[in-house]
Scaffold this motif. Structure first.
Motif, PDB file in Angstrom:
ATOM      1  N   SER A 188     -60.610  -5.029  16.138  1.00  0.00           N
ATOM      2  CA  SER A 188     -61.245  -3.711  16.197  1.00  0.00           C
ATOM      3  C   SER A 188     -61.570  -3.312  17.632  1.00  0.00           C
ATOM      4  N   SER A 189     -62.003  -4.272  18.455  1.00  0.00           N
ATOM      5  CA  SER A 189     -62.331  -3.862  19.823  1.00  0.00           C
ATOM      6  C   SER A 189     -61.051  -3.576  20.613  1.00  0.00           C
ATOM      7  N   MET A 190     -59.979  -4.309  20.312  1.00  0.00           N
ATOM      8  CA  MET A 190     -58.711  -4.055  21.003  1.00  0.00           C
ATOM      9  C   MET A 190     -58.164  -2.673  20.639  1.00  0.00           C
ATOM     10  N   ILE A 191     -58.271  -2.311  19.370  1.00  0.00           N
ATOM     11  CA  ILE A 191     -57.797  -0.988  18.947  1.00  0.00           C
ATOM     12  C   ILE A 191     -58.556   0.100  19.690  1.00  0.00           C
ATOM     13  N   GLU A 192     -59.870  -0.104  19.808  1.00  0.00           N
ATOM     14  CA  GLU A 192     -60.684   0.888  20.496  1.00  0.00           C
ATOM     15  C   GLU A 192     -60.286   0.994  21.970  1.00  0.00           C
ATOM     16  N   VAL A 193     -60.116  -0.156  22.613  1.00  0.00           N
ATOM     17  CA  VAL A 193     -59.766  -0.149  24.039  1.00  0.00           C
ATOM     18  C   VAL A 193     -58.388   0.482  24.255  1.00  0.00           C
ATOM     19  N   LEU A 194     -57.445   0.178  23.358  1.00  0.00           N
ATOM     20  CA  LEU A 194     -56.087   0.717  23.534  1.00  0.00           C
ATOM     21  C   LEU A 194     -56.057   2.237  23.448  1.00  0.00           C
ATOM     22  N   ARG A 195     -57.082   2.817  22.830  1.00  0.00           N
ATOM     23  CA  ARG A 195     -57.135   4.274  22.735  1.00  0.00           C
ATOM     24  C   ARG A 195     -57.816   4.904  23.951  1.00  0.00           C
ATOM     25  N   SER A 196     -58.305   4.093  24.870  1.00  0.00           N
ATOM     26  CA  SER A 196     -59.118   4.676  25.938  1.00  0.00           C
ATOM     27  C   SER A 196     -58.236   5.302  27.014  1.00  0.00           C
ATOM     28  N   ASN A 197     -58.872   6.150  27.799  1.00  0.00           N
ATOM     29  CA  ASN A 197     -58.139   6.905  28.812  1.00  0.00           C
ATOM     30  C   ASN A 197     -57.465   6.004  29.835  1.00  0.00           C
ATOM     31  N   TYR A 198     -58.127   4.908  30.210  1.00  0.00           N
ATOM     32  CA  TYR A 198     -57.514   4.109  31.278  1.00  0.00           C
ATOM     33  C   TYR A 198     -56.263   3.371  30.815  1.00  0.00           C
ATOM     34  N   ILE A 199     -56.144   3.167  29.515  1.00  0.00           N
ATOM     35  CA  ILE A 199     -54.895   2.574  29.018  1.00  0.00           C
ATOM     36  C   ILE A 199     -53.779   3.628  29.098  1.00  0.00           C
ATOM     37  N   ARG A 200     -54.134   4.891  28.819  1.00  0.00           N
ATOM     38  CA  ARG A 200     -53.141   5.955  28.982  1.00  0.00           C
ATOM     39  C   ARG A 200     -52.722   6.050  30.450  1.00  0.00           C
ATOM     40  N   THR A 201     -53.688   5.955  31.361  1.00  0.00           N
ATOM     41  CA  THR A 201     -53.349   5.962  32.789  1.00  0.00           C
ATOM     42  C   THR A 201     -52.387   4.817  33.112  1.00  0.00           C
ATOM     43  N   ALA A 202     -52.686   3.645  32.574  1.00  0.00           N
ATOM     44  CA  ALA A 202     -51.836   2.482  32.855  1.00  0.00           C
ATOM     45  C   ALA A 202     -50.415   2.719  32.355  1.00  0.00           C
ATOM     46  N   HIS A 203     -50.285   3.339  31.186  1.00  0.00           N
ATOM     47  CA  HIS A 203     -48.949   3.676  30.682  1.00  0.00           C
ATOM     48  C   HIS A 203     -48.279   4.696  31.602  1.00  0.00           C
ATOM     49  N   ALA A 204     -49.075   5.679  32.047  1.00  0.00           N
ATOM     50  CA  ALA A 204     -48.516   6.714  32.925  1.00  0.00           C
ATOM     51  C   ALA A 204     -48.066   6.118  34.251  1.00  0.00           C
ATOM     52  N   LYS A 205     -48.613   4.965  34.620  1.00  0.00           N
ATOM     53  CA  LYS A 205     -48.196   4.315  35.866  1.00  0.00           C
ATOM     54  C   LYS A 205     -46.881   3.553  35.674  1.00  0.00           C
ATOM     55  N   GLY A 206     -46.412   3.483  34.447  1.00  0.00           N
ATOM     56  CA  GLY A 206     -45.147   2.801  34.189  1.00  0.00           C
ATOM     57  C   GLY A 206     -45.258   1.291  34.204  1.00  0.00           C
ATOM     58  N   LEU A 207     -46.428   0.758  33.857  1.00  0.00           N
ATOM     59  CA  LEU A 207     -46.595  -0.694  33.829  1.00  0.00           C
ATOM     60  C   LEU A 207     -46.003  -1.261  32.547  1.00  0.00           C
ATOM     61  N   SER A 208     -45.658  -2.544  32.590  1.00  0.00           N
ATOM     62  CA  SER A 208     -45.082  -3.168  31.401  1.00  0.00           C
ATOM     63  C   SER A 208     -46.171  -3.341  30.344  1.00  0.00           C
ATOM     64  N   PRO A 209     -45.775  -3.295  29.055  1.00  0.00           N
ATOM     65  CA  PRO A 209     -46.770  -3.442  27.989  1.00  0.00           C
ATOM     66  C   PRO A 209     -47.563  -4.748  28.108  1.00  0.00           C
ATOM     67  N   GLN A 210     -46.890  -5.824  28.533  1.00  0.00           N
ATOM     68  CA  GLN A 210     -47.587  -7.100  28.667  1.00  0.00           C
ATOM     69  C   GLN A 210     -48.708  -6.998  29.690  1.00  0.00           C
ATOM     70  N   ARG A 211     -48.388  -6.380  30.841  1.00  0.00           N
ATOM     71  CA  ARG A 211     -49.392  -6.272  31.885  1.00  0.00           C
ATOM     72  C   ARG A 211     -50.558  -5.406  31.410  1.00  0.00           C
ATOM     73  N   ILE A 212     -50.226  -4.332  30.693  1.00  0.00           N
ATOM     74  CA  ILE A 212     -51.289  -3.433  30.225  1.00  0.00           C
ATOM     75  C   ILE A 212     -52.234  -4.172  29.283  1.00  0.00           C
ATOM     76  N   VAL A 213     -51.656  -4.949  28.375  1.00  0.00           N
ATOM     77  CA  VAL A 213     -52.508  -5.658  27.422  1.00  0.00           C
ATOM     78  C   VAL A 213     -53.331  -6.732  28.123  1.00  0.00           C
ATOM     79  N   ILE A 214     -52.676  -7.537  28.944  1.00  0.00           N
ATOM     80  CA  ILE A 214     -53.372  -8.696  29.513  1.00  0.00           C
ATOM     81  C   ILE A 214     -54.350  -8.301  30.609  1.00  0.00           C
ATOM     82  N   ARG A 215     -53.907  -7.420  31.491  1.00  0.00           N
ATOM     83  CA  ARG A 215     -54.737  -7.130  32.661  1.00  0.00           C
ATOM     84  C   ARG A 215     -55.707  -5.965  32.418  1.00  0.00           C
TER      85      ARG A 215
END
Lengths: 305, 326
Positions: free
Chosen positions: A193-220
């Motif tokens: 549940s906390s991971m789902i919440e975090v994945l919806r947050s703005n900074y995860i969208r920013t990380a995707h917009a930066k073109g980072l790999s999914p692994q890096r986004i999840v782990i870092r």
């Protein structure tokens, strides 16, 4: 930081005193006494025995005397196991309980974390539902059911692992699994549940917009934030593992502190039970303190002062 | 001659919700030219942001995009996330409105910037910080070394937004999409950020898309403006044409609702003028022109017949039945 730790440890003293008082009174209120099994003792001998352990005095006096002894580091002798002091019994059982508990806790964190994260990343998939169903069962089914079933299956039918006793690492596999399972279940749900919440947050969208790999986004980017609720659960988790170990050690015939606890309670071995209660309470207090310190490292917004 | 760098054709964005399908963007076509700054204006919910989130594959899980968005000969909407990762953050970058929640709270600024270079330019962990420092220094961010060691919550709002912009500029992108970059900032900080974007426009070849509802920002920075209403484009023109001669009643309404210091505010009552009514519910769109219920110059057919978007004089495109009306 040092001031914080000192202050927290000072706060632990009234907590411990409350724990001691409460358990002491409760235990002495329970019917029966340590010498009930030696039926047919001469009344004089019984009186002598009671006075030797101060059991003839009123409970409040006994309590004060006991606290006085504890403050001097003396947990007293075991009434039933006459050759041992409580401290000796604790140091005998501790290596077994500690190695069991730490392994179970690590397994719970690792497996629960991975399962929860996986479920969150594949939300509403078959895998997600499978993890959540398993985890619900893990919470619902008590360890005294899981443990015998595990023993029956892996020990008796498959004959892969020893059913009980203490020796090499193979003896630890089933108890550790049985002990970890409820915690795996709870941590997986928390993590999901906390991971789902975090994945919806703005900074995860920013990380995707930066073109980072999914692994890096999840782990870092996601994990350090998503794991915080799991870290705060560590305190209760440790308490859960301690409680679980009392049952599990009994089922698997393991010479740990938990088994002394059960035996002590049945025998009305007051000093032994009190010693273990103090030790368990202290362990939970210290672990909660460690969790708070760990929190400061994971979330830069929290400064431990 | 203007050379298009990004072209959208018939772009649609829809969201599946428990209450039904919400069409956030409908049949949107536009081009962005090299070196140009294109402004997108419209009220909240007009589909401005979703248009560009869709182009970069950043829609929420329940959203789907249709149509095409062409960049360097490929349709971005067809690309896998893996392919998109070679473009976004590198060739096309996007900055968001809220830089506090838009930056990872538990990572130092230097790491958050450096990872862009590591991902796209193959820099090593040891080489990235120097490049980051160079850029930050070039952007005249004071005390750069110290700032890069900080966490987002230790920076001011304006500084966070500038860091966000810096992050988007590291790889010298072809297109920078700025989604309401100044909305969350106070006025003096807005000026700093706009100055930064203005300098970027002047000194680099980067094309800028500026999504905003602040017409003042558009006037100061953009070459061309596109006005959106309820998921569709209603008017598009060069910035001067639009400001001096708005054709669509909605555009006029927007311009009229800008507070001005020079004239008696709004009408004689001293009130700010506003467009009456609410934007339509995207799940239950009116049959004709979406703006008809709020339009001052509404005609009978506006309610039944949706006006097509047609090319008018010069660069203007307009979707309104009032032919060149004044």
């Amino acid at each position: 930081m040092t001031a914080f730790i000192v202050r927290r440890l000072l706060f632990a003293i009234p907590t411990l005193l409350a724990v001691i008082t409460l358990s002491f009174v409760l235990m002495h209120t329970a019917p029966g006494g340590p010498f009930d099994i030696d039926a047919g003792l001469e009344p004089e001998i019984l009186e002598n025995l009671k006075s030797a352990y101060n059991l003839d005095k009123p409970v409040p006096v006994q309590l004060l005397m006991y606290i006085g002894n504890v403050l001097q580091g003396d947990l007293g002798p075991s009434i039933i196991r006459k050759d041992y002091t409580v401290s000796e019994l604790l140091s005998l059982g501790l290596p077994v309980s500690l190695s069991l508990g730490l392994k179970a806790l690590s397994l719970a964190l690792l497996l629960g974390g991975i399962l929860g994260t996986y479920a969150a990343l594949h939300q509403n998939s078959v895998a997600d539902y499978a993890v959540m169903t398993l985890s619900m069962s893990g919470i619902a089914i008590p360890s005294f059911v899981v443990a015998p079933v595990l023993t029956l299956f892996f020990g008796v039918y498959l004959n892969l692992l020893p059913v009980a006793g203490w020796g090499d690492l193979r003896h630890q596999i089933l108890p550790v699994i049985a002990l970890a399972l409820p915690q795996v279940a709870i941590i997986a749900r928390l993590m999901r549940s906390s991971m789902i919440e975090v994945l919806r947050s703005n900074y995860i969208r920013t990380a995707h917009a930066k073109g980072l790999s999914p692994q890096r986004i999840v782990i870092r980017h996601a994990l350090p934030a998503a794991i915080l609720p799991v870290i705060s659960y560590l305190g209760p988790a440790i308490a859960g593992v301690i409680t679980g170990s009392v049952v599990i050690e009994q089922i698997f015939e393991l010479p740990g502190v938990g088994r002394y606890f059960i035996q002590g309670a049945i025998d009305r071995d007051y000093p032994l039970v009190m010693g273990i209660v103090i030790f368990f309470a202290g362990a939970v207090i210290v672990m909660n303190l460690l969790v708070d310190i760990l929190y400061g490292f994971l979330d830069p917004k929290i400064k431990v002062e | 001659m203007a050379e298009p760098i990004l072209t959208a054709e018939g772009l649609g964005v829809a969201f599946e919700t428990p209450d039904g399908t919400v069409r956030a963007v409908t049949d949107l076509s536009f081009t962005l030219n090299k070196g140009e700054c294109l402004g997108i204006v419209g009220e909240s919910g007009s589909g401005k942001s979703q248009t560009f989130l869709a182009a970069l594959g950043l829609l929420a899980d329940n959203g789907t995009a249709s149509g095409t968005v062409t960049f360097q000969g490929q349709n971005l909407l067809d690309l896998t996330q893996q392919k998109l990762n070679t473009i976004r953050g590198d060739r096309i970058t996007m900055i968001f409105q809220d830089a506090l929640t838009g930056l990872t709270p538990h990572m130092r600024m230097g790491d958050q910037l450096g990872e862009v270079l590591i991902a796209h330019q193959g820099l090593t962990k040891t080489a990235a910080p120097q490049r980051v420092l160079d850029l930050i220094t070039r952007l005249r961010i004071p005390d750069p070394e110290k700032r890069l060691r900080m966490y987002p919550h230790e920076l001011s709002g304006g500084m966070r937004q500038r860091m966000m912009i810096a992050m988007a500029l590291l790889c010298e992108p072809d297109i920078l999409i700025a989604d309401e970059p100044t909305t969350a900032l106070d006025v003096t900080i807005q000026a700093q950020v706009l100055h930064l974007l203005g300098g970027l426009k002047k000194h680099t070849k980067t094309s800028i898309i500026l999504v905003t509802h602040d017409l003042g920002v558009v006037a100061g920075l953009c070459d061309r403006v596109m006005v959106m209403y309820a998921g569709r484009m209603v008017e598009q023109a060069l910035v001067n044409e639009l400001f001096y001669d708005p054709k669509h009643p909605y555009t006029r309404g927007l311009l009229a609702s800008m507070p001005r210091l020079t004239d008696d505010v709004g009408d004689k009552t001293g009130r700010l003028s506003a467009i009456p009514g609410q934007p339509p519910n995207l799940q239950d769109m009116p049959g004709g022109c979406a703006f008809a219920p709020r339009c001052a110059a509404v005609q009978a057919r506006c309610h039944t017949e949706r006006p097509p978007l047609t090319q008018r004089d010069g660069m203007r495109r307009l979707a309104c039945h009032l032919e060149g009306a004044s």
